[in-house]
Scaffold this motif. Structure first.
Motif, PDB file in Angstrom:
ATOM      1  N   VAL A  30       0.851  -1.189   0.000  1.00  0.00           N
ATOM      2  CA  VAL A  30       0.000   0.000   0.000  1.00  0.00           C
ATOM      3  C   VAL A  30       0.887   1.238   0.000  1.00  0.00           C
ATOM      4  N   HIS A  31       0.761   2.053  -1.043  1.00  0.00           N
ATOM      5  CA  HIS A  31       1.520   3.294  -1.146  1.00  0.00           C
ATOM      6  C   HIS A  31       0.604   4.442  -0.749  1.00  0.00           C
ATOM      7  N   ILE A  32       0.940   5.135   0.331  1.00  0.00           N
ATOM      8  CA  ILE A  32       0.106   6.210   0.857  1.00  0.00           C
ATOM      9  C   ILE A  32       0.720   7.548   0.470  1.00  0.00           C
ATOM     10  N   VAL A  33      -0.078   8.332  -0.253  1.00  0.00           N
ATOM     11  CA  VAL A  33       0.414   9.602  -0.783  1.00  0.00           C
ATOM     12  C   VAL A  33      -0.496  10.746  -0.349  1.00  0.00           C
ATOM     13  N   CYS A  34       0.080  11.945  -0.355  1.00  0.00           N
ATOM     14  CA  CYS A  34      -0.658  13.169  -0.048  1.00  0.00           C
ATOM     15  C   CYS A  34      -0.029  14.288  -0.876  1.00  0.00           C
ATOM     16  N   PRO A  35      -0.810  15.032  -1.627  1.00  0.00           N
ATOM     17  CA  PRO A  35      -0.227  16.134  -2.400  1.00  0.00           C
ATOM     18  C   PRO A  35       0.580  17.074  -1.510  1.00  0.00           C
ATOM     19  N   ASP A  36       1.734  17.456  -2.024  1.00  0.00           N
ATOM     20  CA  ASP A  36       2.614  18.428  -1.371  1.00  0.00           C
ATOM     21  C   ASP A  36       3.238  17.939  -0.067  1.00  0.00           C
ATOM     22  N   LYS A  37       3.176  16.626   0.179  1.00  0.00           N
ATOM     23  CA  LYS A  37       3.874  16.031   1.331  1.00  0.00           C
ATOM     24  C   LYS A  37       4.876  15.015   0.780  1.00  0.00           C
ATOM     25  N   LYS A  38       6.045  15.028   1.354  1.00  0.00           N
ATOM     26  CA  LYS A  38       7.106  14.112   0.949  1.00  0.00           C
ATOM     27  C   LYS A  38       7.118  12.875   1.845  1.00  0.00           C
ATOM     28  N   PRO A  92     -11.055  15.008   2.033  1.00  0.00           N
ATOM     29  CA  PRO A  92     -11.703  15.135   0.719  1.00  0.00           C
ATOM     30  C   PRO A  92     -12.338  16.503   0.469  1.00  0.00           C
ATOM     31  N   GLU A  93     -12.765  17.180   1.535  1.00  0.00           N
ATOM     32  CA  GLU A  93     -13.450  18.459   1.325  1.00  0.00           C
ATOM     33  C   GLU A  93     -12.518  19.513   0.755  1.00  0.00           C
ATOM     34  N   TYR A  94     -11.215  19.459   1.064  1.00  0.00           N
ATOM     35  CA  TYR A  94     -10.308  20.442   0.474  1.00  0.00           C
ATOM     36  C   TYR A  94      -9.559  19.886  -0.737  1.00  0.00           C
ATOM     37  N   GLN A  95      -9.300  18.584  -0.776  1.00  0.00           N
ATOM     38  CA  GLN A  95      -8.587  18.044  -1.943  1.00  0.00           C
ATOM     39  C   GLN A  95      -9.473  17.934  -3.180  1.00  0.00           C
ATOM     40  N   ARG A  96     -10.777  18.054  -3.023  1.00  0.00           N
ATOM     41  CA  ARG A  96     -11.644  17.992  -4.214  1.00  0.00           C
ATOM     42  C   ARG A  96     -11.445  19.200  -5.123  1.00  0.00           C
ATOM     43  N   TYR A  97     -10.673  20.186  -4.649  1.00  0.00           N
ATOM     44  CA  TYR A  97     -10.334  21.336  -5.480  1.00  0.00           C
ATOM     45  C   TYR A  97      -8.950  21.190  -6.116  1.00  0.00           C
ATOM     46  N   ASP A  98      -8.306  20.050  -5.899  1.00  0.00           N
ATOM     47  CA  ASP A  98      -6.953  19.819  -6.398  1.00  0.00           C
ATOM     48  C   ASP A  98      -7.013  18.972  -7.673  1.00  0.00           C
ATOM     49  N   LYS A  99      -6.722  19.591  -8.808  1.00  0.00           N
ATOM     50  CA  LYS A  99      -6.815  18.913 -10.103  1.00  0.00           C
ATOM     51  C   LYS A  99      -5.950  17.656 -10.158  1.00  0.00           C
ATOM     52  N   ARG A 100      -4.810  17.679  -9.479  1.00  0.00           N
ATOM     53  CA  ARG A 100      -3.918  16.513  -9.500  1.00  0.00           C
ATOM     54  C   ARG A 100      -4.601  15.300  -8.875  1.00  0.00           C
ATOM     55  N   GLN A 123     -16.861  12.398  -1.983  1.00  0.00           N
ATOM     56  CA  GLN A 123     -16.807  13.796  -2.416  1.00  0.00           C
ATOM     57  C   GLN A 123     -15.756  13.977  -3.504  1.00  0.00           C
ATOM     58  N   LEU A 124     -14.651  13.253  -3.393  1.00  0.00           N
ATOM     59  CA  LEU A 124     -13.601  13.357  -4.403  1.00  0.00           C
ATOM     60  C   LEU A 124     -14.046  12.756  -5.728  1.00  0.00           C
ATOM     61  N   LEU A 125     -14.754  11.623  -5.676  1.00  0.00           N
ATOM     62  CA  LEU A 125     -15.235  11.006  -6.910  1.00  0.00           C
ATOM     63  C   LEU A 125     -16.275  11.891  -7.585  1.00  0.00           C
ATOM     64  N   ALA A 126     -17.143  12.506  -6.783  1.00  0.00           N
ATOM     65  CA  ALA A 126     -18.145  13.418  -7.341  1.00  0.00           C
ATOM     66  C   ALA A 126     -17.458  14.608  -8.017  1.00  0.00           C
ATOM     67  N   ALA A 127     -16.460  15.180  -7.359  1.00  0.00           N
ATOM     68  CA  ALA A 127     -15.739  16.324  -7.922  1.00  0.00           C
ATOM     69  C   ALA A 127     -14.981  15.945  -9.188  1.00  0.00           C
ATOM     70  N   ALA A 128     -14.533  14.689  -9.268  1.00  0.00           N
ATOM     71  CA  ALA A 128     -13.802  14.226 -10.451  1.00  0.00           C
ATOM     72  C   ALA A 128     -14.737  13.937 -11.626  1.00  0.00           C
ATOM     73  N   GLY A 129     -16.044  13.954 -11.372  1.00  0.00           N
ATOM     74  CA  GLY A 129     -17.007  13.723 -12.449  1.00  0.00           C
ATOM     75  C   GLY A 129     -17.121  12.287 -12.906  1.00  0.00           C
ATOM     76  N   VAL A 130     -16.795  11.337 -12.004  1.00  0.00           N
ATOM     77  CA  VAL A 130     -16.791   9.928 -12.411  1.00  0.00           C
ATOM     78  C   VAL A 130     -18.008   9.147 -11.901  1.00  0.00           C
ATOM     79  N   LEU A 131     -18.960   9.837 -11.281  1.00  0.00           N
ATOM     80  CA  LEU A 131     -20.127   9.140 -10.732  1.00  0.00           C
ATOM     81  C   LEU A 131     -21.343   9.163 -11.657  1.00  0.00           C
ATOM     82  N   LYS A 132     -21.244   9.832 -12.788  1.00  0.00           N
ATOM     83  CA  LYS A 132     -22.395   9.920 -13.685  1.00  0.00           C
ATOM     84  C   LYS A 132     -22.855   8.529 -14.090  1.00  0.00           C
ATOM     85  N   GLY A 133     -24.132   8.234 -13.803  1.00  0.00           N
ATOM     86  CA  GLY A 133     -24.696   6.935 -14.160  1.00  0.00           C
ATOM     87  C   GLY A 133     -24.289   5.802 -13.243  1.00  0.00           C
ATOM     88  N   ARG A 134     -23.574   6.109 -12.166  1.00  0.00           N
ATOM     89  CA  ARG A 134     -23.124   5.080 -11.225  1.00  0.00           C
ATOM     90  C   ARG A 134     -23.957   5.151  -9.949  1.00  0.00           C
TER      91      ARG A 134
END
Length: 196
Positions: A30-38, A92-100, A123-134
């Protein structure tokens, strides 16, 4: 086998540690990542508790966690991952604004790779637009996010016993469902568990 787990400050403590430990037990990396964290930098987890008589959950400090992999490096070659885990909590509430972050989710969904999303992670999946029809489950307070993202919200009264599978997506309403949620994700990954 490798899976990617998205994280950030105030991720739900159980939704980070339980998948990590259960999948490691099965030999899954399991690779755990976070934008802007090393690698080695800390995020703060949180315990979100539904207390009797309260109109919403409270938030208590959880265990700190050191990021295991670098977001920028790992997201250059997403093909190496068998699946994606999108926990809940407050990140998810703040990362849903992160395009990456949204691009990572779009990649896994477009490639039909297994995606396990839990609680506020939807919330992240909804923001990514991948829930349409799901169809999917999520924390009840995320119903509008799911429906606003074009998905059908699946309501479960019993948080601890239900996970919903729609194609490559397995979702559940909250951390009490982690056991059944992970069971369905492991099936989607094609992992066979044999007990003596």
């Amino acid at each position: 086998m490798k899976v990617l787990l998205l994280s950030g400050d105030f991720i739900e403590d159980y939704e980070l540690y339980a998948p990590l430990q259960a999948l490691e037990m099965l030999g899954i990396d399991v690779h755990i990542v976070c934008p802007d964290k090393k690698v080695g930098e800390e995020i703060q987890t949180a315990l979100h508790i539904l207390e009797p008589g309260r109109q919403t959950y409270s938030e208590k400090p959880g265990h700190p966690f050191n990021i295991t992999h670098d977001f920028a490096e790992e997201t250059k070659s997403l093909d190496k991952y068998a699946g994606l885990i999108v926990p809940g909590g407050r990140f998810p509430e703040y990362q849903r604004y992160d395009k990456r972050v949204l691009d990572v989710i779009r990649f896994f969904m477009s490639q039909n790779k297994p995606v396990a999303a839990l609680c506020h992670g939807l919330q992240l999946l909804a923001a990514a637009g991948v829930l349409k029809g799901r169809s999917c489950s999520a924390f009840p307070m995320c119903q509008l996010d799911v429906e606003g993202g074009g998905g059908k919200y699946v309501d479960y009264e019993a948080f601890s016993k239900n996970a919903y599978v729609d194609g490559n997506l397995v979702s559940a309403p909250a951390y009490p469902a982690i056991g059944v949620w992970l069971k369905e994700f492991i099936k989607l990954l094609g992992v066979k568990v044999q007990l003596p």
